[in-house]
Structure formats: structure tokens, C-alpha cells
Scaffold this motif. Structure first.
Motif, PDB file in Angstrom:
ATOM      1  N   ILE B  24     108.284  81.160 108.572  1.00 16.58           N
ATOM      2  CA  ILE B  24     109.337  80.153 108.654  1.00 16.58           C
ATOM      3  C   ILE B  24     108.728  78.935 109.337  1.00 16.58           C
ATOM      4  O   ILE B  24     108.374  78.995 110.522  1.00 16.58           O
ATOM      5  CB  ILE B  24     110.549  80.655 109.442  1.00 16.58           C
ATOM      6  N   PRO B  25     108.554  77.835 108.606  1.00 16.05           N
ATOM      7  CA  PRO B  25     107.931  76.661 109.223  1.00 16.05           C
ATOM      8  C   PRO B  25     108.848  76.024 110.257  1.00 16.05           C
ATOM      9  O   PRO B  25     110.039  76.320 110.320  1.00 16.05           O
ATOM     10  CB  PRO B  25     107.705  75.726 108.029  1.00 16.05           C
ATOM     11  N   GLU B  26     108.265  75.151 111.046  1.00 14.79           N
ATOM     12  CA  GLU B  26     109.077  74.434 112.019  1.00 14.79           C
ATOM     13  C   GLU B  26     110.120  73.603 111.275  1.00 14.79           C
ATOM     14  O   GLU B  26     109.843  73.024 110.217  1.00 14.79           O
ATOM     15  CB  GLU B  26     108.200  73.540 112.892  1.00 14.79           C
ATOM     16  N   LYS B  27     111.301  73.533 111.839  1.00  9.68           N
ATOM     17  CA  LYS B  27     112.420  72.854 111.191  1.00  9.68           C
ATOM     18  C   LYS B  27     112.060  71.405 110.887  1.00  9.68           C
ATOM     19  O   LYS B  27     111.553  70.670 111.746  1.00  9.68           O
ATOM     20  CB  LYS B  27     113.654  72.911 112.095  1.00  9.68           C
ATOM     21  N   GLY B  28     112.290  71.012 109.638  1.00  9.85           N
ATOM     22  CA  GLY B  28     112.030  69.631 109.253  1.00  9.85           C
ATOM     23  C   GLY B  28     110.624  69.375 108.755  1.00  9.85           C
ATOM     24  O   GLY B  28     110.298  68.252 108.368  1.00  9.85           O
ATOM     25  N   HIS B  29     109.769  70.401 108.797  1.00 11.04           N
ATOM     26  CA  HIS B  29     108.397  70.227 108.306  1.00 11.04           C
ATOM     27  C   HIS B  29     108.321  70.611 106.835  1.00 11.04           C
ATOM     28  O   HIS B  29     108.468  71.781 106.488  1.00 11.04           O
ATOM     29  CB  HIS B  29     107.436  71.109 109.112  1.00 11.04           C
ATOM     30  N   PRO B  30     108.011  69.647 105.963  1.00 12.03           N
ATOM     31  CA  PRO B  30     107.980  69.957 104.543  1.00 12.03           C
ATOM     32  C   PRO B  30     106.645  70.524 104.050  1.00 12.03           C
ATOM     33  O   PRO B  30     106.563  71.034 102.938  1.00 12.03           O
ATOM     34  CB  PRO B  30     108.238  68.600 103.893  1.00 12.03           C
ATOM     35  N   VAL B  31     105.603  70.394 104.862  1.00 14.16           N
ATOM     36  CA  VAL B  31     104.271  70.810 104.414  1.00 14.16           C
ATOM     37  C   VAL B  31     103.868  72.107 105.120  1.00 14.16           C
ATOM     38  O   VAL B  31     103.924  72.189 106.347  1.00 14.16           O
ATOM     39  CB  VAL B  31     103.219  69.714 104.682  1.00 14.16           C
ATOM     40  N   VAL B  32     103.492  73.083 104.337  1.00 18.15           N
ATOM     41  CA  VAL B  32     103.147  74.405 104.860  1.00 18.15           C
ATOM     42  C   VAL B  32     101.766  74.803 104.354  1.00 18.15           C
ATOM     43  O   VAL B  32     101.427  74.571 103.196  1.00 18.15           O
ATOM     44  CB  VAL B  32     104.183  75.456 104.416  1.00 18.15           C
ATOM     45  N   PHE B  33     100.980  75.395 105.259  1.00 24.64           N
ATOM     46  CA  PHE B  33      99.622  75.829 104.945  1.00 24.64           C
ATOM     47  C   PHE B  33      99.467  77.321 105.244  1.00 24.64           C
ATOM     48  O   PHE B  33     100.069  77.833 106.183  1.00 24.64           O
ATOM     49  CB  PHE B  33      98.594  75.097 105.822  1.00 24.64           C
ATOM     50  N   TRP B  34      98.612  77.945 104.495  1.00 29.40           N
ATOM     51  CA  TRP B  34      98.173  79.305 104.812  1.00 29.40           C
ATOM     52  C   TRP B  34      96.650  79.282 104.981  1.00 29.40           C
ATOM     53  O   TRP B  34      95.923  78.769 104.115  1.00 29.40           O
ATOM     54  CB  TRP B  34      98.538  80.293 103.709  1.00 29.40           C
ATOM     55  N   TYR B  35      96.203  79.852 106.090  1.00 31.10           N
ATOM     56  CA  TYR B  35      94.781  80.017 106.360  1.00 31.10           C
ATOM     57  C   TYR B  35      94.497  81.481 106.654  1.00 31.10           C
ATOM     58  O   TYR B  35      95.326  82.193 107.216  1.00 31.10           O
ATOM     59  CB  TYR B  35      94.343  79.197 107.591  1.00 31.10           C
ATOM     60  N   GLN B  36      93.297  81.872 106.312  1.00 36.00           N
ATOM     61  CA  GLN B  36      92.800  83.197 106.672  1.00 36.00           C
ATOM     62  C   GLN B  36      91.732  82.999 107.751  1.00 36.00           C
ATOM     63  O   GLN B  36      90.808  82.209 107.569  1.00 36.00           O
ATOM     64  CB  GLN B  36      92.184  83.866 105.442  1.00 36.00           C
ATOM     65  N   GLN B  37      91.901  83.705 108.878  1.00 37.97           N
ATOM     66  CA  GLN B  37      90.897  83.625 109.949  1.00 37.97           C
ATOM     67  C   GLN B  37      90.258  84.990 110.105  1.00 37.97           C
ATOM     68  O   GLN B  37      90.947  85.965 110.432  1.00 37.97           O
ATOM     69  CB  GLN B  37      91.538  83.168 111.264  1.00 37.97           C
ATOM     70  N   ASN B  38      88.965  85.075 109.849  1.00 40.64           N
ATOM     71  CA  ASN B  38      88.310  86.387 109.894  1.00 40.64           C
ATOM     72  C   ASN B  38      87.877  86.744 111.317  1.00 40.64           C
ATOM     73  O   ASN B  38      88.094  85.980 112.265  1.00 40.64           O
ATOM     74  CB  ASN B  38      87.147  86.451 108.905  1.00 40.64           C
ATOM     75  N   LYS B  39      87.252  87.903 111.455  1.00 44.19           N
ATOM     76  CA  LYS B  39      86.889  88.392 112.791  1.00 44.19           C
ATOM     77  C   LYS B  39      85.846  87.516 113.464  1.00 44.19           C
ATOM     78  O   LYS B  39      85.659  87.580 114.679  1.00 44.19           O
ATOM     79  CB  LYS B  39      86.399  89.840 112.702  1.00 44.19           C
ATOM     80  N   ASN B  40      85.151  86.693 112.693  1.00 45.36           N
ATOM     81  CA  ASN B  40      84.187  85.747 113.260  1.00 45.36           C
ATOM     82  C   ASN B  40      84.827  84.390 113.571  1.00 45.36           C
ATOM     83  O   ASN B  40      84.131  83.415 113.830  1.00 45.36           O
ATOM     84  CB  ASN B  40      83.008  85.546 112.307  1.00 45.36           C
ATOM     85  N   ASN B  41      86.139  84.349 113.530  1.00 41.67           N
ATOM     86  CA  ASN B  41      86.915  83.133 113.827  1.00 41.67           C
ATOM     87  C   ASN B  41      86.813  82.066 112.753  1.00 41.67           C
ATOM     88  O   ASN B  41      87.256  80.938 112.976  1.00 41.67           O
ATOM     89  CB  ASN B  41      86.500  82.517 115.170  1.00 41.67           C
ATOM     90  N   GLU B  42      86.227  82.389 111.606  1.00 40.20           N
ATOM     91  CA  GLU B  42      86.093  81.396 110.547  1.00 40.20           C
ATOM     92  C   GLU B  42      87.425  81.217 109.826  1.00 40.20           C
ATOM     93  O   GLU B  42      88.086  82.192 109.469  1.00 40.20           O
ATOM     94  CB  GLU B  42      85.012  81.832 109.551  1.00 40.20           C
ATOM     95  N   PHE B  43      87.789  79.969 109.617  1.00 43.06           N
ATOM     96  CA  PHE B  43      89.014  79.651 108.892  1.00 43.06           C
ATOM     97  C   PHE B  43      88.709  79.470 107.411  1.00 43.06           C
ATOM     98  O   PHE B  43      87.756  78.798 107.048  1.00 43.06           O
ATOM     99  CB  PHE B  43      89.607  78.336 109.390  1.00 43.06           C
ATOM    100  N   CYS B  92      99.898  80.814 109.301  1.00 46.11           N
ATOM    101  CA  CYS B  92     100.744  79.842 108.624  1.00 46.11           C
ATOM    102  C   CYS B  92     100.872  78.631 109.550  1.00 46.11           C
ATOM    103  O   CYS B  92     100.959  78.789 110.781  1.00 46.11           O
ATOM    104  CB  CYS B  92     102.112  80.451 108.357  1.00 46.11           C
ATOM    105  N   ALA B  93     100.844  77.452 108.984  1.00 46.73           N
ATOM    106  CA  ALA B  93     100.997  76.238 109.782  1.00 46.73           C
ATOM    107  C   ALA B  93     101.909  75.281 109.026  1.00 46.73           C
ATOM    108  O   ALA B  93     101.981  75.311 107.792  1.00 46.73           O
ATOM    109  CB  ALA B  93      99.646  75.583 110.055  1.00 46.73           C
ATOM    110  N   SER B  94     102.586  74.432 109.770  1.00 47.15           N
ATOM    111  CA  SER B  94     103.426  73.436 109.123  1.00 47.15           C
ATOM    112  C   SER B  94     103.195  72.073 109.764  1.00 47.15           C
ATOM    113  O   SER B  94     102.702  71.971 110.887  1.00 47.15           O
ATOM    114  CB  SER B  94     104.903  73.823 109.201  1.00 47.15           C
ATOM    115  N   SER B  95     103.524  71.042 109.020  1.00 51.91           N
ATOM    116  CA  SER B  95     103.395  69.688 109.560  1.00 51.91           C
ATOM    117  C   SER B  95     104.381  68.765 108.868  1.00 51.91           C
ATOM    118  O   SER B  95     104.954  69.105 107.824  1.00 51.91           O
ATOM    119  CB  SER B  95     101.972  69.158 109.385  1.00 51.91           C
ATOM    120  N   LEU B  96     104.548  67.596 109.479  1.00 50.29           N
ATOM    121  CA  LEU B  96     105.471  66.621 108.920  1.00 50.29           C
ATOM    122  C   LEU B  96     104.907  65.932 107.688  1.00 50.29           C
ATOM    123  O   LEU B  96     105.612  65.681 106.726  1.00 50.29           O
ATOM    124  CB  LEU B  96     105.805  65.564 109.974  1.00 50.29           C
ATOM    125  N   GLN B  97     103.595  65.619 107.751  1.00 46.86           N
ATOM    126  CA  GLN B  97     103.045  64.793 106.675  1.00 46.86           C
ATOM    127  C   GLN B  97     101.666  65.230 106.235  1.00 46.86           C
ATOM    128  O   GLN B  97     100.856  64.414 105.856  1.00 46.86           O
ATOM    129  CB  GLN B  97     102.983  63.331 107.133  1.00 46.86           C
TER     130      GLN B  97
END
Lengths: 113, 114
Positions: B24-43, B92-97
Motif C-alpha cells: 500500500i503506497p503512501e497516500k497520494g503517491h501515484p508512482v510505485v516501484f518494486w525492487y529486489q534486494q539480495n543478500k549482498n545488498n544489491e538492488f 516497494c517504494a512510492s513517490s509523488l513524481q
């Protein structure tokens, strides 16, 4: 192909010292460079960011130095505190709504008191 | 405290099983991202949306991975047939723009594929 590279992989400093984290990038179209920090078992959070129109950005004890010609930037943490111990990620983006933000591999910083 | 809510926090699946996680993104944020972060911290960027529309995705997500952000419902990321190599933290991350603005990350779903 790793477009954003960070060094060192890990860094240990004494409380009060300055920690210097390095970042370099490949793509000359990158125009936004945020640094995110991540504490153990926490989500990443934006720490500070810079755009290429500037060569320096300061926020309290955290300063980004940016060298566009060499495609390098660095994050300086002055007067390091134990609470600064975290993994720091340099990231870069080409901008625009569809930009995907490319992250470096991270630098794990440990501040010893 | 993160205002991007991800569920579940932990997910354990066997190889070949379906794995589904929600955001559930932050309210009012229309842009949503999915990232995978592995055990080596790589995004690794997977996909992003503006409202319900896909903006960009990597090739991997067109095969076993699927994602959606329906209106008035949580966004979701689903792996149809989990593999051991899918074990990672899914953020998951969200942003305004988009990515030239601050991304607000959730705490992630840690997937373990046995």
C-alpha cells in the motif's frame, strides 16, 4: 554492467572522525544523485541528494561533493556518531517520471565510540 | 516510521510455488516501484507504475513475475513459480513524481524459497 559503483565496501571510523564514501557512475545522462541509508532490519531512507548544477550539497554533518567531469561523487560524514552506523547507498537517475533509479552496492559504515 | 505498508513481512515458499506480496503506497503517491534486494545488498529494479499503468519493467518480470496496482486496492507482486534464486527482500517504494523525488520505502517482504 554496474552503472553505479561504490567504495569502500565497508568502513570503520572512530566517533568524531570524518567518514568518506566514494561513488562513481558510467552514464553521463544521469542527472540526479541521491544517497540513501539503511539501518539493519529497516527500510532505505533518503539522506541527501544532489543535482549536477551544483558541485556541493550540505545538510548538517553530511556533505556531497560532486565532480561531473570525472563522474565521481563522495559523501562526507563529519563528526561521525555511533548512530550513523548504517549501509549507505549512492544512486543515480536520468530523470523523468519513468526513471528507475540505479543503486550502487553500498558502503557499510561502522562508527566506534 | 514507514508509511508504505508491505505485507507479509516474511514469506516462505517451496520451489515452484506461487509467491504473492502486497504494498500500500503512501497516500497520494501515484508512482510505485518494486525492487529486489539480495543478500549482498544489491538492488535490482523490477517494475514501476504510475497509478495503474506500467511505466517500465525489466525483462525478468515479463516471464515469472507479474505485478499490478489496481485502483482502490493494494499493489501486488507475484512470482508464479518460485525459484531458489528469488530468495531476497522485495522492497516497494512510492513517490509523488517518480525517481527525481524522494522514494519512500516500505519495510519489505523477505522471501525465502526453500
Amino acid at each position: 554492467q554496474q552503472q553505479v559503483r561504490q567504495s569502500p565496501q565497508s568502513l570503520t571510523v572512530w566517533e568524531g572522525e570524518t567518514a568518506i564514501l566514494n561513488c562513481s557512475y558510467e552514464d553521463s545522462t544521469f542527472d540526479y544523485f541521491p544517497w540513501y541509508w539503511q539501518f539493519p532490519r529497516e527500510s532505505p531512507a533518503l539522506l541527501i541528494a544532489i543535482r549536477p548544477v551544483s558541485n556541493k550539497k550540505e545538510d548538517g554533518r553530511f556533505t556531497i561533493f560532486f565532480n561531473k567531469r570525472e563522474k565521481k561523487l563522495s559523501l562526507h560524514i563529519t563528526d561521525s556518531q555511533p548512530g550513523d552506523s548504517a549501509t549507505y547507498f549512492c544512486a543515480a537517475n536520468t530523470g523523468g517520471l519513468s526513471g528507475k533509479l540505479t543503486f550502487g552496492e553500498g558502503t557499510q559504515v561502522t562508527v566506534i565510540s | 516510521n514507514s508509511k508504505v505498508i508491505q505485507t507479509p513481512r516474511y514469506l516462505v515458499k517451496g520451489q515452484g510455488q506461487k509467491a504473492k506480496m502486497r504494498c500500500i503506497p503512501e497516500k497520494g503517491h501515484p508512482v510505485v516501484f518494486w525492487y529486489q534486494q539480495n543478500k549482498n545488498n544489491e538492488f535490482k529494479f523490477l517494475i514501476n507504475f504510475q497509478n495503474q499503468e506500467v511505466l517500465q519493467q525489466i525483462d525478468m518480470t515479463e516471464k515469472r513475475f507479474s505485478a499490478e496496482c489496481p485502483s482502490n486496492s493494494p499493489c501486488s507482486l507475484e512470482i508464479q513459480s518460485s525459484e531458489a534464486g528469488d530468495s531476497a527482500l522485495y522492497l516497494c517504494a512510492s513517490s509523488l513524481q517518480g525517481t527525481n523525488e524522494r522514494l519512500f520505502f516500505g519495510h519489505g517482504t523477505k522471501l525465502s524459497v526453500l
